[in-house]
Scaffold this active site. Structure first.
Site, PDB file in Angstrom:
ATOM      1  N   ASN A 148      -3.021 -43.350   9.375  1.00 21.40           N
ATOM      2  CA  ASN A 148      -3.064 -44.582   8.587  1.00 21.40           C
ATOM      3  C   ASN A 148      -1.689 -44.811   7.939  1.00 21.40           C
ATOM      4  OD1 ASN A 148      -3.305 -46.209   6.207  1.00 21.40           O
ATOM      5  ND2 ASN A 148      -5.518 -46.076   6.410  1.00 21.40           N
ATOM      6  N   ASP A 208      -0.799 -47.467   5.978  1.00 25.63           N
ATOM      7  CA  ASP A 208      -0.822 -48.422   4.854  1.00 25.63           C
ATOM      8  C   ASP A 208       0.178 -48.071   3.754  1.00 25.63           C
ATOM      9  OD1 ASP A 208      -2.945 -49.561   6.153  1.00 25.63           O
ATOM     10  OD2 ASP A 208      -4.470 -48.843   4.757  1.00 25.63           O
ATOM     11  N   HIS A 209       0.318 -46.778   3.480  1.00 27.89           N
ATOM     12  CA  HIS A 209       1.117 -46.381   2.310  1.00 27.89           C
ATOM     13  C   HIS A 209       2.620 -46.512   2.544  1.00 27.89           C
ATOM     14  CE1 HIS A 209      -2.457 -45.565   0.189  1.00 27.89           C
ATOM     15  NE2 HIS A 209      -2.914 -44.959   1.267  1.00 27.89           N
ATOM     16  N   HIS A 261      -5.057 -51.113   7.396  1.00 25.95           N
ATOM     17  CA  HIS A 261      -6.071 -51.905   6.687  1.00 25.95           C
ATOM     18  C   HIS A 261      -5.430 -53.197   6.183  1.00 25.95           C
ATOM     19  CE1 HIS A 261      -9.301 -51.824   3.242  1.00 25.95           C
ATOM     20  NE2 HIS A 261      -9.265 -52.971   3.871  1.00 25.95           N
ATOM     21  N   ARG A 300      -5.814 -55.848   3.961  1.00 24.82           N
ATOM     22  CA  ARG A 300      -6.681 -56.176   2.818  1.00 24.82           C
ATOM     23  C   ARG A 300      -6.608 -57.661   2.499  1.00 24.82           C
ATOM     24  NH1 ARG A 300      -8.189 -51.238  -0.222  1.00 24.82           N
ATOM     25  NH2 ARG A 300      -9.270 -52.673  -1.580  1.00 24.82           N
ATOM     26  N   ARG A 351      -2.094 -56.285  -0.137  1.00 24.19           N
ATOM     27  CA  ARG A 351      -1.263 -55.445  -1.020  1.00 24.19           C
ATOM     28  C   ARG A 351      -0.376 -54.466  -0.258  1.00 24.19           C
ATOM     29  NH1 ARG A 351      -5.861 -51.599  -3.703  1.00 24.19           N
ATOM     30  NH2 ARG A 351      -6.809 -53.604  -4.134  1.00 24.19           N
ATOM     31  N   HIS A 352      -0.727 -54.156   0.996  1.00 25.14           N
ATOM     32  CA  HIS A 352       0.186 -53.305   1.778  1.00 25.14           C
ATOM     33  C   HIS A 352       0.470 -53.916   3.159  1.00 25.14           C
ATOM     34  CE1 HIS A 352      -3.698 -51.592   2.795  1.00 25.14           C
ATOM     35  NE2 HIS A 352      -3.786 -50.875   1.691  1.00 25.14           N
ATOM     36  N   GLU A 381      -8.594 -51.858  10.220  1.00 24.20           N
ATOM     37  CA  GLU A 381      -9.627 -51.789   9.170  1.00 24.20           C
ATOM     38  C   GLU A 381      -9.666 -53.129   8.471  1.00 24.20           C
ATOM     39  OE1 GLU A 381      -8.900 -48.747   6.336  1.00 24.20           O
ATOM     40  OE2 GLU A 381      -9.083 -47.164   7.803  1.00 24.20           O
ATOM     41  N   THR A 393     -10.344 -47.609  -0.947  1.00 23.42           N
ATOM     42  CA  THR A 393     -11.713 -47.918  -0.543  1.00 23.42           C
ATOM     43  C   THR A 393     -12.705 -46.958  -1.210  1.00 23.42           C
ATOM     44  OG1 THR A 393     -10.716 -48.484   1.573  1.00 23.42           O
ATOM     45  CG2 THR A 393     -13.113 -48.480   1.484  1.00 23.42           C
ATOM     46  N   GLU A 426     -17.698 -44.189  10.915  1.00 20.29           N
ATOM     47  CA  GLU A 426     -16.687 -43.322  10.317  1.00 20.29           C
ATOM     48  C   GLU A 426     -17.260 -42.851   8.989  1.00 20.29           C
ATOM     49  OE1 GLU A 426     -12.567 -44.470  10.407  1.00 20.29           O
ATOM     50  OE2 GLU A 426     -12.133 -43.294   8.612  1.00 20.29           O
ATOM     51  N   HIS A 466     -10.804 -40.214   4.868  1.00 21.40           N
ATOM     52  CA  HIS A 466     -10.568 -40.581   3.465  1.00 21.40           C
ATOM     53  C   HIS A 466     -10.350 -39.344   2.595  1.00 21.40           C
ATOM     54  CE1 HIS A 466     -10.341 -42.916  -0.165  1.00 21.40           C
ATOM     55  NE2 HIS A 466     -10.300 -43.991   0.599  1.00 21.40           N
ATOM     56  N   GLY A 476      -4.255 -40.810   6.087  1.00 21.44           N
ATOM     57  CA  GLY A 476      -3.089 -41.585   5.683  1.00 21.44           C
ATOM     58  C   GLY A 476      -2.354 -41.018   4.493  1.00 21.44           C
TER      59      GLY A 476
HETATM   60  N1  PXP Z   1     -10.518 -44.275   6.978  1.00 20.17           N
HETATM   61  C1  PXP Z   1     -10.820 -45.402   6.292  1.00 20.17           C
HETATM   62  C2  PXP Z   1     -11.939 -46.260   6.789  1.00 20.17           C
HETATM   63  C3  PXP Z   1     -10.064 -45.783   5.166  1.00 20.17           C
HETATM   64  O1  PXP Z   1     -10.357 -46.900   4.491  1.00 20.17           O
HETATM   65  C4  PXP Z   1      -8.964 -44.968   4.781  1.00 20.17           C
HETATM   66  C5  PXP Z   1      -8.117 -45.375   3.628  1.00 20.17           C
HETATM   67  O2  PXP Z   1      -7.514 -46.608   3.867  1.00 20.17           O
HETATM   68  C6  PXP Z   1      -8.695 -43.822   5.538  1.00 20.17           C
HETATM   69  C7  PXP Z   1      -9.497 -43.475   6.608  1.00 20.17           C
HETATM   70  C8  PXP Z   1      -7.552 -42.909   5.200  1.00 20.17           C
HETATM   71  O3  PXP Z   1      -7.744 -42.360   3.931  1.00 20.17           O
HETATM   72  P1  PXP Z   1      -6.539 -41.557   3.252  1.00 20.17           P
HETATM   73  O4  PXP Z   1      -5.412 -42.520   3.112  1.00 20.17           O
HETATM   74  O5  PXP Z   1      -7.121 -41.134   1.945  1.00 20.17           O
HETATM   75  O6  PXP Z   1      -6.208 -40.419   4.158  1.00 20.17           O
END
Ligand code: PXP
Length: 250
Positions: free
Chosen positions: A10, A12-13, A46, A48, A52-53, A73, A104, A154, A192, A214
């Site tokens: 992931n 996003d960050h 993701h 959103r 935001r990202h 996502e 999330t 998931e 997550h 992520g």
């Molecule tokens: N899976 C889903 C469905 C998520 O929403 C996220 C967070 O965006 C992740 C996996 C990854 O989570 P993390 O960033 O905490 O590893």
């Protein structure tokens, strides 16, 4: 023998850091391509509602540039449905979304939102998009995912990762849920909050076929890559001290 557990990254960050300055760096697409070359099995992003990202343009670029699948996502909304279809993604993971949450929080309540989610799934599937549902490890929720004809679930591993006292209980619940999903012919993914230690346990659950990670990986990359970035900057500074393109051409 257990099949290989796939790893989705992931990104996003990376976009969160980029957006903090409103510019283009660090580029999440570059991170996605590095993840791909490091053997990632998919890239998760993701989009959103508040952007935001990850941005709409990021999604378009990812679809265009990746060889591995993009796992988009998104919240089950009309706006996102249109974007998923227009961007020609092959995979979508439906997630719940609250504007004020930091990340999330918890899985989709597919029991309560069955009708709305069913409509979105049908529309996505009409475009040959595989749909996964991000849910808490709960057998009743998985039962409804089966009725909704999702391809996969998931399982939200946040409670397991964050819960210091009841880790074993949470683990057993994830194991039972993964088993139930498999018996119901649903592919089972998880993610997550996973960190090195948590993943050691979760990877032992053979029914889980894919992990999406992520925040921890992007965070660790600061430590594993920070020295390299400082050394590279040092080298560029030292060698540039000798010559100035701008001063010469002034
Ligand atoms: N899976 C889903 C469905 C998520 O929403 C996220 C967070 O965006 C992740 C996996 C990854 O989570 P993390 O960033 O905490 O590893």
């Amino acid at each position: 023998m257990a099949s290989k557990l796939k790893l989705g990254i992931n990104i996003d960050h990376v976009a969160t850091i980029r957006n903090a300055r409103g510019g283009l760096h660090p580029d999440p697409i570059k991170a996605a391509l590095i993840a791909q070359s490091a053997g990632a099995d998919n890239i998760t992003a993701h989009l959103r509602e508040d952007r935001r990202h990850i941005s709409d343009i990021d999604i378009k670029k990812l679809v265009r540039k990746l060889r591995i699948p993009l796992n988009l996502e998104m919240a089950p909304t009309k706006e996102m449905l249109k974007i998923a279809i227009n961007s020609k993604v092959k995979r979508v993971c439906l997630v719940p979304e609250k504007r004020k949450e930091i990340t999330t929080e918890g899985g989709l309540n597919v029991i309560r939102n069955k009708k709305k989610i069913s409509l979105i799934i049908t529309k996505l599937q009409n475009y040959n998009i595989k749909v996964s549902l991000f849910i808490d490890p709960c057998l009743k929720q998985i039962g409804v995912c089966k009725e909704l004809k999702a391809s996969s679930v998931e399982l939200h591993t946040g409670e397991f990762c964050d819960n210091k006292k009841n880790k074993k209980k949470e683990f057993i619940q994830i194991k039972k849920s993964a088993n139930f999903a498999k018996n119901n012919k649903l592919e089972c993914h998880a993610g997550h909050g996973l960190k090195y230690n948590d993943v050691k346990e979760i990877a032992k659950i053979n029914e889980i076929t894919e992990l999406n990670i992520g925040h921890f990986i992007i965070g660790e990359s600061i430590f594993d890559g920070l020295k390299q970035s400082i050394l590279k900057m040092r080298k560029i500074i030292d060698s540039s001290r000798k010559k100035s393109f701008y001063l010469k051409s002034a």
